[in-house]
Design an enzyme around this catalytic site. Structure first.
Site, short mmCIF file in Angstrom:
data_model
loop_
_atom_site.label_atom_id
_atom_site.label_comp_id
_atom_site.label_asym_id
_atom_site.label_seq_id
_atom_site.Cartn_x
_atom_site.Cartn_y
_atom_site.Cartn_z
CG ASP A 487 -2.09 -0.83 1.16
OD1 ASP A 487 -2.61 -0.96 0.05
OD2 ASP A 487 -2.51 -1.39 2.19
C1 BGC Z 1 0.50 1.24 6.36
C2 BGC Z 1 0.12 0.02 5.58
C3 BGC Z 1 -1.37 -0.11 5.53
C4 BGC Z 1 -2.02 1.17 5.08
C5 BGC Z 1 -3.50 1.05 5.20
C6 BGC Z 1 -0.18 2.43 5.81
O1 BGC Z 1 0.15 3.55 6.56
O2 BGC Z 1 1.89 1.38 6.39
O3 BGC Z 1 0.69 -1.12 6.15
O4 BGC Z 1 -1.73 -1.10 4.64
O5 BGC Z 1 -1.57 2.27 5.81
O6 BGC Z 1 -4.18 2.15 4.75
C1 NOJ Z 2 -1.57 -3.68 5.51
C2 NOJ Z 2 -2.75 -3.84 4.61
O1 NOJ Z 2 -3.86 -4.25 5.36
C3 NOJ Z 2 -2.46 -4.83 3.52
O2 NOJ Z 2 -3.54 -4.93 2.65
C4 NOJ Z 2 -1.21 -4.43 2.80
O3 NOJ Z 2 -0.98 -5.37 1.80
C5 NOJ Z 2 -0.05 -4.30 3.73
N1 NOJ Z 2 -0.38 -3.40 4.77
C6 NOJ Z 2 1.23 -3.85 3.03
O4 NOJ Z 2 1.20 -2.50 2.73
#
Ligand code: BGC
Ligand code: NOJ
Length: 814
Positions: A487
């Site tokens: 993400d």
């Molecule tokens: C996090 C990710 C997460 C995302 C969700 C980010 O700030 O680092 O792990 O999936 O937010 O919106």
């Molecule tokens: C948390 C999110 O829930 C997941 O969908 C994502 O793949 C990981 N973070 C990595 O960014």
């Protein structure tokens, strides 16, 4: 250092001192009513939706860290001393303390002032309430005169509004009290038909429902004035902060025990029968009274607790293993499966790191979670798949999130995370392999929740795959969109404005940046589609996907292979990322895992080469980091990934979700020792001995462990709600132990450590109990199967005749 120990026969983790490095929590409830509970009774409860129907208040990031919960205070009426049997919030020394977190329940026991107090907290199956059963035992030689106070702080339902809109909320709070029951009915007078109640099985000597009356002005939960004085003020909340606090007095003779039950519950009335008498503003309590009457009786509490125990025995019994490694057994048989169920129930909404007000159900997350629970609750997995598929966009894209209460796609976040739709195919494939329920493909399902837009689910899968093919970039690799699995790899968001969302602000046209990860994922799921289409005798689709997978594979070799490993992406300038050409972010874990899982390079040694690079550049004793070298500064064209300090989260943290992809990849190239070694590095039970460093619960996976670039290398964060749960479950049970559901039968294909002589498994699969015994005959991975004493060829056990209920399988490997 440890703060407790596992009790595997009871399926519990037993915490033996209250001052754990972080609150170590558990979850209550498995259907509609849920609670989070820490080892010192902190936490809160909600009905279905942690944001919109929150029953009790919890202040995140508080000081002390974990304050507010399901508190009981005891007071010796002779010497006026008082304490918390759960240590918090009074925090006076306890002579004995244990907290047992079990499957859907928590029992906190302590001894102080020679009074033993044991509280069993759980949610009965089928009910929207939680029980706190308190057992008091007098360990003194003479009679004890004890006051017990209970205390919860009610939340005014919408947790976000509750913590921001004080100009209104300080005037709306309302309660009722009848007999031993405190009713919290804020907003019941207008548009809500629900209320909360807090009941007690004993006669009250007093109560409080107004917080400051109970605590006293300028005081906190550690020293409530009512507890100190031994006297409640029978306050009735009007606005301000409604609470529920019962006060009872108990005379206990030497050695005597007494059980007291508190019930905290949620109840809805029919709109036209909300009030009693009709026309009044008084809650109609006729509908809830029988429930309260039932659970204030101890025999019903016991029966409900046994039913909860049986519920979990049944679920966990679907797959039980006995391997030479206790950490594997414990995680697979108990805690990892339990964590998968919690991710099914809670998704990413409410933990001690997720505030319950932010994220709905993630499309990608929910599809992946399904891989970890489909064998336990196939019917609910089916329902989940249909809910998810109904949020799919007509062009095959996906809403990134949907709301659990409405089941509709969430417009604030929108779509454009270009990996999302592919995960639906993986989830459906897992469901079909587990259940053989091919009819699900014919189910009419909407797009974007729009009536009249229905097509069979099968077409949703086709559109999901087509979505990737319709969005290829300059190198013929899939366009990344807002992000892919990572993400934080935001290649189309050049953000220099504080507070802007990295993920939803897309200010590039998105026609250049490409993802090698999505390419690998596409190959993986397109191959599943070939099998699914083949089963449906849709040879056109099967051939199309076969070709598309082959072409994508060729594209990866052309533009996604760096010589020693798979590249990660191309940015908006068309520059490569995850290559030796980069100075930072040279090698990423995700494409190595997913491409090899999809089979790339397995035959020609390039997969081994990539995995050797992972071992060399990314592996640490605490797990495998996400990339190296970490980004040392913020890069406008890379986005959120470079916003994290080096070693944290996506910027070179050990992002535990990705580690099992490498374990799976290692098994693809037959390296069981290496796969298992990686499994052990992040296995929470194995890490129990370094709890002072790891900090999070030793019984569940965290999302992240700080990487080697972080000062606190080895420190975990974000426990409980992570795709890590499902993926590790798949890696250990399906890839390493090799018990893999396939479309036409159960496959047994272990790739285990060379030192293991074998292991046993009991696995229920499509209604048949498979009793599997694996034994090593040589050093390799070749498998010879005997089913009910007869050798069979290949590694897949064909489905038995309908009347067969048990199969005995012996697998020789070597
Ligand atoms: C996090 C990710 C997460 C995302 C969700 C980010 O700030 O680092 O792990 O999936 O937010 O919106
Ligand atoms: C948390 C999110 O829930 C997941 O969908 C994502 O793949 C990981 N973070 C990595 O960014």
């Amino acid at each position: 250092m440890k703060y407790g120990h596992f009790d595997d026969s009871a399926r519990e983790y037993v915490i033996t001192r209250p001052d754990t490095p972080l609150p170590w929590i558990n979850y209550l409830g498995c259907e509609a009513y849920f609670g989070l509970i820490s080892n010192t009774a902190g936490g809160y409860s909600f009905y279905k939706d942690a944001r919109l129907r929150r029953l009790t208040r919890y202040r995140y990031n508080n000081a002390p860290y974990d304050m507010g919960g399901r508190y009981i205070y005891l007071r010796d009426n002779a010497d006026h001393k008082f304490w918390s049997p759960s240590w918090m919030p009074v925090r006076s020394d306890l002579d004995e303390y244990t907290c047992r977190h079990g499957m859907g329940y928590t029992i906190i026991r302590s001894v102080s002032h020679r009074i033993e107090a044991e509280t069993r907290y759980f949610v009965p199956i089928g009910e929207n309430l939680e029980i706190w059963e308190l057992t008091l035992t007098n360990k003194r030689a003479k009679t004890a005169d004890i006051s017990a106070f209970s205390a919860v702080e009610f939340c005014l339902w919408d947790a976000l509004d509750d913590s921001t809109n004080f100009q209104r909320n300080f005037s709306t709070g309302q309660v009722e009290l009848v007999d031993e029951v405190i009713y919290h009915k804020t907003e019941y007078r207008e548009r809500r038909d629900h209320f909360a109640y807090f009941a007690c099985s004993e006669k009250l000597v007093g109560f409080d429902t107004q917080r400051e009356a109970f605590l006293g002005a300028y005081r906190g939960w550690d020293s409530p004035a009512a507890v100190e004085a031994g006297e409640s003020s029978n306050s009735m909340a009007n606005g301000w902060q409604p609470i529920g606090a019962h006060h009872i007095k108990v005379q206990l003779m030497a050695g005597e025990s007494r059980k007291i039950v508190f019930i905290l519950g949620y109840h809805e009335n029919p709109r036209d029968a909300k009030f009693d008498p009709p026309g009044s503003q008084t809650i109609n309590k006729k509908t809830v009274k029988p429930i309260i009457a039932k659970y204030t009786q101890l025999k019903n509490v016991d029966a409900a607790f046994i039913a909860l125990h049986d519920y979990w025995t049944e679920l966990l019994g679907k797959l039980q293993v006995n391997t030479p490694d206790e950490h594997t057994n414990r995680m697979v048989n108990i805690w990892n499966a339990y964590q998968c169920m919690i991710t099914f129930n809670i998704s990413r909404s409410a933990s001690y790191f997720e505030s319950g007000i932010g994220r709905g159900m993630g499309f990608r997350d929910s599809n992946q979670d399904l891989l970890g629970f489909v064998h336990m609750i196939p019917e609910r997995a089916r329902e989940r798949i249909l809910d998810l598929a109904a949020t799919l966009l007509k062009n095959g894209g996906a809403f990134h999130q949907y709301q659990p209460l409405t089941k509709r796609g969430n417009n604030d976040v929108g779509s454009g995370f270009n990996d999302d739709p592919a995960w639906l195919v993986l989830a459906v494939a897992a469901y079909l392999k587990e259940t053989g329920d091919w009819e699900i493909l014919e189910m009419p399902v909407q797009y974007e929740n729009e009536a009249g837009s229905e097509t069979p689910l099968y077409e949703h899968l086709q559109r999901s795959l087509q979505y990737t093919l319709d969005r290829l970039g300059p190198n013929e690799l899939p366009l990344i969109g807002r992000a892919d699995w990572n993400d934080c790899l935001n290649l189309n968001c050049f953000s220099d404005t504080p507070g802007q969302s990295f993920q939803t602000t897309t200010n590039k046209d998105g026609t250049v940046a490409e993802s090698v990860f999505i390419a690998g994922l596409f190959v993986l799921v397109a191959k599943e589609m070939v099998a699914i289409a083949g089963h449906k005798a849709d040879s056109g689709e099967a051939a199309k996907m076969q070709l598309a997978a082959a072409q994508m594979e060729a594209t990866v070799w052309k533009s996604g292979w760096d010589g020693g490993w798979f590249r990660r992406a191309y940015d908006d300038f068309g520059h490569v990322l995850g290559s030796k050409e980069n100075t930072e972010g040279q090698i990423f874990i995700e494409p190595q895992g997913i491409c090899i899982w999809a089979g790339l390079g397995v035959e020609d040694g390039r997969a081994q080469k990539a995995l050797d690079s992972v071992a060399k550049y990314l592996a640490t004793p605490h797990g495998i980091v996400l990339q190296q070298p970490a980004f040392s500064r913020y890069y406008l064209h890379l986005g959120e990934i470079s916003s994290y300090p080096p070693g944290y989260k996506e910027n070179a943290g050990i992002f535990c979700h990705t580690n099992p992809w490498i374990m799976i990849a290692e098994t693809k190239v037959g390296r069981g020792d290496q796969a298992f070694d990686y499994y052990m590095r992040i296995n929470p039970s194995k890490r129990e001995g370094i709890s002072e460093l790891h900090k999070c619960e030793p019984y569940v996976y965290p999302q992240m462990i700080a990487g080697k670039d972080a000062p606190a290398h080895g420190e975990a964060k974000n426990s409980w709600l992570s795709g890590t749960a499902a993926m590790n479950f798949v890696a250990i049970t399906q890839a390493i132990l090799g018990i893999q559901p396939q479309y036409d039968g159960l496959e047994i294909k272990p790739i285990i450590p060379s030192g293991w002589q074998g292991f046993d498994v009991v696995r229920y699969f499509r209604g048949v109990r498979y009793e599997i015994s694996v034994s090593r005959k040589g050093t390799g991975n070749k498998v010879l199967l005997e089913v009910d004493g007869k050798p069979i060829s290949g590694t897949i056990i064909p489905l038995p005749a309908r009347d067969v209920k048990i199969l005995k399988v012996i697998a020789y490997i070597g």
